[in-house]
Design a protein around this motif. Structure first.
Motif, PDB file in Angstrom:
ATOM      1  N   UNK A   1      37.761  41.453  45.280  1.00  0.00           N
ATOM      2  CA  UNK A   1      36.936  41.897  44.165  1.00  0.00           C
ATOM      3  C   UNK A   1      37.525  43.077  43.412  1.00  0.00           C
ATOM      4  N   UNK A   2      38.592  42.855  42.673  1.00  0.00           N
ATOM      5  CA  UNK A   2      39.171  43.891  41.829  1.00  0.00           C
ATOM      6  C   UNK A   2      39.329  43.323  40.429  1.00  0.00           C
ATOM      7  N   UNK A   3      38.810  44.006  39.448  1.00  0.00           N
ATOM      8  CA  UNK A   3      38.870  43.521  38.068  1.00  0.00           C
ATOM      9  C   UNK A   3      39.227  44.696  37.152  1.00  0.00           C
ATOM     10  N   UNK A   4      40.154  44.469  36.266  1.00  0.00           N
ATOM     11  CA  UNK A   4      40.504  45.528  35.311  1.00  0.00           C
ATOM     12  C   UNK A   4      40.414  45.008  33.884  1.00  0.00           C
ATOM     13  N   UNK A   5      40.007  45.870  32.990  1.00  0.00           N
ATOM     14  CA  UNK A   5      39.939  45.578  31.558  1.00  0.00           C
ATOM     15  C   UNK A   5      40.854  46.569  30.861  1.00  0.00           C
ATOM     16  N   UNK A  23      35.800  40.176  50.623  1.00  0.00           N
ATOM     17  CA  UNK A  23      35.680  41.432  49.900  1.00  0.00           C
ATOM     18  C   UNK A  23      37.012  41.964  49.389  1.00  0.00           C
ATOM     19  N   UNK A  25      31.924  45.795  27.367  1.00  0.00           N
ATOM     20  CA  UNK A  25      32.339  44.717  28.268  1.00  0.00           C
ATOM     21  C   UNK A  25      32.487  45.311  29.659  1.00  0.00           C
ATOM     22  N   UNK A  26      31.839  44.680  30.617  1.00  0.00           N
ATOM     23  CA  UNK A  26      31.861  45.178  31.992  1.00  0.00           C
ATOM     24  C   UNK A  26      32.359  44.087  32.937  1.00  0.00           C
ATOM     25  N   UNK A  27      33.189  44.468  33.852  1.00  0.00           N
ATOM     26  CA  UNK A  27      33.684  43.532  34.863  1.00  0.00           C
ATOM     27  C   UNK A  27      33.408  44.134  36.226  1.00  0.00           C
ATOM     28  N   UNK A  28      32.796  43.343  37.099  1.00  0.00           N
ATOM     29  CA  UNK A  28      32.459  43.883  38.434  1.00  0.00           C
ATOM     30  C   UNK A  28      32.563  42.793  39.486  1.00  0.00           C
TER      31      UNK A  28
END
Lengths: 145, 152
Positions: free
Chosen positions: A21-25, A18, A142-145
């Motif tokens: 799980x870090x995502x940035x746009x 866990x 656009x989604x990042x998760x």
């Protein structure tokens, strides 16, 4: 005492995946729509020099990036939207991150990235009735998760 | 109590932070009208003695219009005729037929300039026929005629 030891072990196992799980746009740049030579398509690849939209993706650990089809947010009064098709395609220097033009939302897995990567997006709208004069604007999420 | 606490921790860690952003695409189209002739016509001698593309191959003209425009078609004019040809008694006429978005356009042979309006129209074909009649007939040789089409 035995119960406490088991609980501590469980915490370690769960916490390991866990943390990633870090995502940035960031830094979205808009594309430019142009008319095709046959007048049937309005898209970011129809000009002599294509002008895509771009987005910078950074992921710490594995994430899922989803690209929605474009939505027309502005069109001139004389435009007839009946019969139109809205599509999106994209590419990024990542395995599995190349998508041909599609009318549906698509996703791909973003691996752990040491450096940010550039996602290139192209939008196009096809309409057998053609396109009236005026300003058009399309938007994709656009989604990042 | 501890079991509940660990269950909540599991839920929080598996749901990573989500990010979403919009990417926009925009463009402005100005009114335009473009014409092209992908297929020039050829002339042939018809059974009634006329010289025209109905006895050869009609020309195909393509029209692309953004916004409202007017297409004007002039009657044919000679570009070249063979030595010995007499224009006395001749009549030059043009006819055209639209397809697809121009299916309502159908002009019979006419010696006058004609026009029709077009609104927004993707690339669409117009079939053009040209014809010359001459009470003196036609001498042997090469003939070339043109039809001027404008869109504005």
């Amino acid at each position: 005492m035995l119960l406490r030891a088991s609980a501590a072990a469980l915490l370690v196992v769960v916490a390991t995946p866990a943390e990633a799980a870090i995502c940035t746009l960031s830094l979205p740049t808009g594309g430019t729509l142009s008319l095709s030579s046959d007048g049937l398509r309005l898209g970011s690849e129809e000009a002599t020099v294509p002008t895509p939209g771009t987005l910078t993706v950074l992921s710490v650990g594995s994430s899922t990036l989803t690209v929605d089809p474009p939505v027309l947010t502005q069109s001139p009064a004389g435009y007839q939207s009946a019969g139109e098709t809205r599509e999106m395609r994209y590419s990024a220097p990542l395995s599995g991150a190349t998508q041909a033009y599609t009318t549906v939302s698509t996703s791909f897995t973003v691996p752990n990235l040491i450096n940010p990567v550039l996602l290139t997006l192209h939008a196009r709208i096809t309409n057998p009735a053609g396109f009236a004069a005026g300003t058009y604007q399309a938007r994709t999420v656009v989604t990042c998760s | 109590m501890r079991a509940v606490a660990f269950g909540m921790l599991l839920l929080a860690l598996e749901c990573g932070p989500a990010a979403a952003t919009d990417v926009t695409f925009s463009g402005t189209l100005t009114g335009i009208c473009t014409l092209a002739v992908p297929t020039p016509g050829t002339l042939g001698l018809a059974a009634d003695g006329s010289l025209g593309s109905s006895a050869g191959v009609p020309a195909t003209l393509t029209i692309l219009s953004v916004g409202s425009n007017t297409v004007t078609i002039a009657p044919p004019a000679w570009v070249s005729t063979p030595v010995g040809y007499s224009a006395v008694g001749e009549s030059l006429s043009v006819a055209y037929l639209g397809v697809g978005g121009l299916s309502v356009v159908n002009q019979a042979y006419t010696t006058s300039t004609t026009n029709f309006g077009v609104s927004t129209l993707p690339l669409t074909a117009l079939t053009v026929n040209a014809k010359a009649t001459n009470t003196s007939g036609f001498v042997a040789g090469t003939y070339q005629m043109k039809v001027v089409v404008t869109c504005s």
